[in-house]
Design a protein around this motif. Structure first.
Motif, PDB file in Angstrom:
ATOM      1  N   GLY A   1     -62.483 -57.438  65.660  1.00  0.00           N
ATOM      2  CA  GLY A   1     -62.854 -57.852  64.321  1.00  0.00           C
ATOM      3  C   GLY A   1     -62.100 -59.049  63.800  1.00  0.00           C
ATOM      4  O   GLY A   1     -62.608 -59.779  62.952  1.00  0.00           O
ATOM      5  N   ALA A   2     -60.882 -59.270  64.272  1.00  0.00           N
ATOM      6  CA  ALA A   2     -60.059 -60.363  63.769  1.00  0.00           C
ATOM      7  C   ALA A   2     -58.926 -60.617  64.755  1.00  0.00           C
ATOM      8  O   ALA A   2     -58.645 -59.796  65.641  1.00  0.00           O
ATOM      9  CB  ALA A   2     -59.497 -60.028  62.389  1.00  0.00           C
ATOM     10  N   LYS A   3     -58.258 -61.740  64.585  1.00  0.00           N
ATOM     11  CA  LYS A   3     -57.143 -62.075  65.462  1.00  0.00           C
ATOM     12  C   LYS A   3     -56.046 -61.019  65.370  1.00  0.00           C
ATOM     13  O   LYS A   3     -55.405 -60.696  66.379  1.00  0.00           O
ATOM     14  CB  LYS A   3     -56.582 -63.446  65.110  1.00  0.00           C
ATOM     15  N   GLU A   4     -55.801 -60.484  64.172  1.00  0.00           N
ATOM     16  CA  GLU A   4     -54.765 -59.466  64.005  1.00  0.00           C
ATOM     17  C   GLU A   4     -55.060 -58.248  64.880  1.00  0.00           C
ATOM     18  O   GLU A   4     -54.145 -57.636  65.442  1.00  0.00           O
ATOM     19  CB  GLU A   4     -54.650 -59.048  62.540  1.00  0.00           C
ATOM     20  N   GLU A   5     -56.327 -57.867  64.975  1.00  0.00           N
ATOM     21  CA  GLU A   5     -56.691 -56.754  65.856  1.00  0.00           C
ATOM     22  C   GLU A   5     -56.434 -57.116  67.309  1.00  0.00           C
ATOM     23  O   GLU A   5     -55.936 -56.285  68.095  1.00  0.00           O
ATOM     24  CB  GLU A   5     -58.160 -56.384  65.652  1.00  0.00           C
ATOM     25  N   LEU A   6     -56.753 -58.338  67.676  1.00  0.00           N
ATOM     26  CA  LEU A   6     -56.515 -58.779  69.052  1.00  0.00           C
ATOM     27  C   LEU A   6     -55.030 -58.717  69.385  1.00  0.00           C
ATOM     28  O   LEU A   6     -54.646 -58.275  70.476  1.00  0.00           O
ATOM     29  CB  LEU A   6     -57.044 -60.199  69.244  1.00  0.00           C
ATOM     30  N   LEU A   7     -54.178 -59.126  68.456  1.00  0.00           N
ATOM     31  CA  LEU A   7     -52.737 -59.080  68.694  1.00  0.00           C
ATOM     32  C   LEU A   7     -52.259 -57.652  68.926  1.00  0.00           C
ATOM     33  O   LEU A   7     -51.406 -57.400  69.790  1.00  0.00           O
ATOM     34  CB  LEU A   7     -51.995 -59.704  67.513  1.00  0.00           C
ATOM     35  N   THR A   8     -52.790 -56.713  68.155  1.00  0.00           N
ATOM     36  CA  THR A   8     -52.417 -55.308  68.335  1.00  0.00           C
ATOM     37  C   THR A   8     -52.770 -54.833  69.738  1.00  0.00           C
ATOM     38  O   THR A   8     -51.963 -54.156  70.403  1.00  0.00           O
ATOM     39  CB  THR A   8     -53.128 -54.434  67.289  1.00  0.00           C
ATOM     40  N   LEU A   9     -53.949 -55.184  70.196  1.00  0.00           N
ATOM     41  CA  LEU A   9     -54.386 -54.774  71.528  1.00  0.00           C
ATOM     42  C   LEU A   9     -53.598 -55.488  72.616  1.00  0.00           C
ATOM     43  O   LEU A   9     -53.313 -54.917  73.679  1.00  0.00           O
ATOM     44  CB  LEU A   9     -55.883 -55.050  71.688  1.00  0.00           C
ATOM     45  N   MET A  10     -53.217 -56.742  72.355  1.00  0.00           N
ATOM     46  CA  MET A  10     -52.403 -57.494  73.311  1.00  0.00           C
ATOM     47  C   MET A  10     -51.033 -56.849  73.501  1.00  0.00           C
ATOM     48  O   MET A  10     -50.536 -56.730  74.628  1.00  0.00           O
ATOM     49  CB  MET A  10     -52.235 -58.931  72.845  1.00  0.00           C
ATOM     50  N   VAL A  11     -50.416 -56.444  72.399  1.00  0.00           N
ATOM     51  CA  VAL A  11     -49.101 -55.805  72.488  1.00  0.00           C
ATOM     52  C   VAL A  11     -49.191 -54.521  73.302  1.00  0.00           C
ATOM     53  O   VAL A  11     -48.343 -54.242  74.162  1.00  0.00           O
ATOM     54  CB  VAL A  11     -48.543 -55.527  71.080  1.00  0.00           C
ATOM     55  N   ASP A  12     -50.228 -53.734  73.055  1.00  0.00           N
ATOM     56  CA  ASP A  12     -50.382 -52.479  73.794  1.00  0.00           C
ATOM     57  C   ASP A  12     -50.545 -52.756  75.285  1.00  0.00           C
ATOM     58  O   ASP A  12     -49.944 -52.081  76.127  1.00  0.00           O
ATOM     59  CB  ASP A  12     -51.589 -51.702  73.263  1.00  0.00           C
TER      60      ASP A  12
END
Length: 254
Positions: free
Chosen positions: A76-87
């Motif tokens: 949905g947004a870059k912030e969501e992508l960052l969360t998934l990247m960290v995981d």
């Protein structure tokens, strides 16, 4: 065992649904050839190669040969992508390791494993923390750390505090080392050269009468040594584990 669901529970954020595979398909229909895992992997590769600042939805789309809007069907947004990247960067947890009398070795192993993960992906510590861990891998790491403390006699709250203390130390040390290395690379000098110059500059500006303890350290040659980062990490980790051990011992005695 299926998790219990209470109708009064708050809805899961979309990014958490995505992380746990609770979305049956991408909103508005998936684009052929794209997957959420592939998008995250491409974003991680960009961050690894060029740093977190290079990551954008358009850049990741370009890496995948797709249009930017196609990614928004999955994220949905870059912030969501960052969360998934960290995981994804954390990956599978190291396993619970030692428990009971071996809890200290287990937590040491856990801490070294987290440090290794952050060294592989140093950009992780630059992603703002938006809340407690809730993605699959980060919860797995927390579970393994807590299991190390089985049989210690610590309360649940104390166990959580131990994990917060350890991960805070590991993350801070990883961030500090990354910044030091970046500064050294930008200056074009080795760390021993940088520290030797620092020692001379401190000696010039710091009055011995006002900074006697600091001058004693300078006189001992401490600031001119380029210490092994592993040695610094061991020192700090051992001091933390010493304090936790004192707490565990007091619980056993009490």
């Amino acid at each position: 065992m299926e998790p219990t669901i209470d109708e009064t529970d708050p809805p899961l954020p979309p990014v958490i649904e995505a992380a746990w595979g609770l979305r049956e398909r991408a909103p508005k229909g998936p684009r052929p050839g794209l997957t959420l895992a592939g998008i995250v992997a491409a974003a991680v590769a960009v961050a690894d190669a060029e740093g977190l600042g290079a990551v954008s939805m358009s850049r990741v789309a370009k890496e995948l040969g797709a249009g930017t809007m196609a990614l928004y069907r999955y994220v949905g947004a870059k912030e969501e992508l960052l969360t998934l990247m960290v995981d994804a960067a954390y990956g599978e947890p190291p396993g619970p390791g030692g428990t009971g009398p071996d809890w200290r070795a287990g937590l040491a192993r856990w801490s070294w494993a987290e440090r290794a993960a952050l060294q592989r992906h140093p950009w992780v510590v630059r992603v703002p923390i938006s809340g407690p861990p809730l993605t699959p891998h980060t919860l797995g790491w927390l579970e393994d750390g807590l299991r190390c403390l089985d049989g210690t006699g610590l309360t649940g709250a104390e166990k959580m505090s131990v994990m917060l203390l350890l991960t805070g130390y590991v993350r801070n040390e990883a961030l500090l080392m990354a910044q030091v290395q970046e500064a050294s690379a930008a200056s074009g000098r080795r760390m021993d050269e940088t520290m030797a110059e620092y020692s001379r500059l401190v000696a010039r500006v710091a009055d011995p009468g006002r900074f006697p303890a600091l001058h004693a350290v300078i006189a001992a040659g401490v600031l001119e040594r380029d210490d092994d980062p592993d040695d610094e990490f061991v020192f700090g980790l051992d001091r933390l584990l010493d304090g936790i051990e004192a707490l565990v011992t007091s619980r056993a005695a009490g």
